[in-house]
Design an enzyme around this catalytic site. Structure first.
Site, PDB file in Angstrom:
ATOM      1  N   CYS A  50       0.836  -1.214   0.000  1.00 34.21           N
ATOM      2  CA  CYS A  50       0.000   0.000   0.000  1.00 34.21           C
ATOM      3  C   CYS A  50       0.865   1.257   0.000  1.00 34.21           C
ATOM      4  CB  CYS A  50      -0.909   0.027   1.226  1.00 34.21           C
ATOM      5  SG  CYS A  50      -2.002  -1.391   1.331  1.00 34.21           S
ATOM      6  N   ARG A  72      -7.802  -4.491  -3.092  1.00 36.17           N
ATOM      7  CA  ARG A  72      -7.379  -3.330  -3.885  1.00 36.17           C
ATOM      8  C   ARG A  72      -8.377  -3.158  -5.036  1.00 36.17           C
ATOM      9  NH1 ARG A  72      -2.365  -2.600  -1.684  1.00 36.17           N
ATOM     10  NH2 ARG A  72      -1.572  -4.543  -0.815  1.00 36.17           N
TER      11      ARG A  72
HETATM   12  C1  BEZ Z   1       0.565  -4.596   1.915  1.00 30.96           C
HETATM   13  O1  BEZ Z   1       1.760  -4.837   1.904  1.00 30.96           O
HETATM   14  O2  BEZ Z   1       0.115  -3.528   1.513  1.00 30.96           O
HETATM   15  C2  BEZ Z   1      -0.362  -5.635   2.430  1.00 30.96           C
HETATM   16  C3  BEZ Z   1      -0.034  -6.956   2.217  1.00 30.96           C
HETATM   17  C4  BEZ Z   1      -0.885  -7.937   2.703  1.00 30.96           C
HETATM   18  C5  BEZ Z   1      -2.015  -7.585   3.394  1.00 30.96           C
HETATM   19  C6  BEZ Z   1      -2.359  -6.253   3.549  1.00 30.96           C
HETATM   20  C7  BEZ Z   1      -1.525  -5.271   3.058  1.00 30.96           C
END
Ligand code: BEZ
Length: 232
Positions: A53, A136
């Site tokens: 993110c 997402r």
């Molecule tokens: C992330 O790295 O943005 C992420 C990865 C797995 C679950 C939630 C967020």
């Protein structure tokens, strides 16, 4: 038999964007009414202070002006609270450099949605992936508040921003010129003209080699120069 299965609502292409009011890092918003006359990319991310993110937010913010130049505003959402959003965006701004992008200020609104009310309205909570985080999601909403395209990615996959921009331009170009865009279309490539409504028109097109390239009667393309697609 009693069932405990949650019913997940998913807005669809061609639906009116579900309306809501929300608190954001840029003040309150009334969505989509506040964005009338503009395109919006409304997207969700799973959680603040997570790596994928963070890479996405830095990229979105660094490229925001490219979307704004296409009359498109960005609006983000996660099921975190406002103070988490503020702290995360401050960390991004003060500490993180990603692929040469640094001191990035996120100027577009990031919605707080601790109750998941908005996320659920938009089908962003997909329990098979996570029942506590939004996937997402990317909604392309047109200037009349209609949903025109939707892309969903799982938690593990960062989005491709060239593709988001390409999709926005393809939607706008289809509206402006009443054409469609073929596989892997990029601005400047030939575009697909609507299928001929009569044999006469189809024949004319097949014979008019200069303007059209016809692969068959139902599949004709014509050039659309990049200056006509990207005007700014
Ligand atoms: C992330 O790295 O943005 C992420 C990865 C797995 C679950 C939630 C967020």
């Amino acid at each position: 038999m009693e069932t405990t299965e949650t019913i997940v609502t998913m807005p669809r292409i061609g639906d009116k964007a579900p309306a809501f009011t929300a608190v954001t890092t840029q003040g309150n918003i009334n969505f989509p009414a506040d964005y009338k006359g503009k395109w919006v990319i409304f997207f969700s991310h799973p959680a603040d202070f997570t790596p994928v993110c963070t890479s996405e937010f830095i990229t979105f913010a660094a490229r925001e002006s490219e979307f704004n130049a296409l009359n498109c505003q960005l609006v983000g959402l996660s099921v975190d609270g406002l103070y988490s959003h503020i702290a995360w965006l401050r960390t991004i701004n003060e500490k993180i450099e990603f692929k040469g992008m640094k001191n990035i200020e996120v100027k577009f609104p990031l919605i707080e949605d601790i109750t998941m009310e908005v996320a659920k309205k938009y089908g962003m909570i997909q329990p098979g992936e996570s029942s506590t985080k939004a996937v997402r999601a990317v909604f392309f909403i047109d200037p009349n508040g209609m949903i025109r395209a939707i892309i969903y990615y799982p938690l593990s996959m960062g989005r491709n921003f060239d593709e988001l921009k390409r999709a926005l331009i393809a939607l706008q170009t289809a509206d402006t010129y009443n054409i469609a865009t073929p596989a892997d279309w990029q601005p400047g490539d030939d575009v697909i003209v609507p299928t001929a409504g009569s044999c006469g028109v189809a024949k004319e097109r097949m014979e008019n080699k200069e303007e059209f390239t016809c692969y068959d009667w139902f599949f004709c393309t014509k050039p659309l120069p990049i200056e006509k697609v990207i005007t700014k």
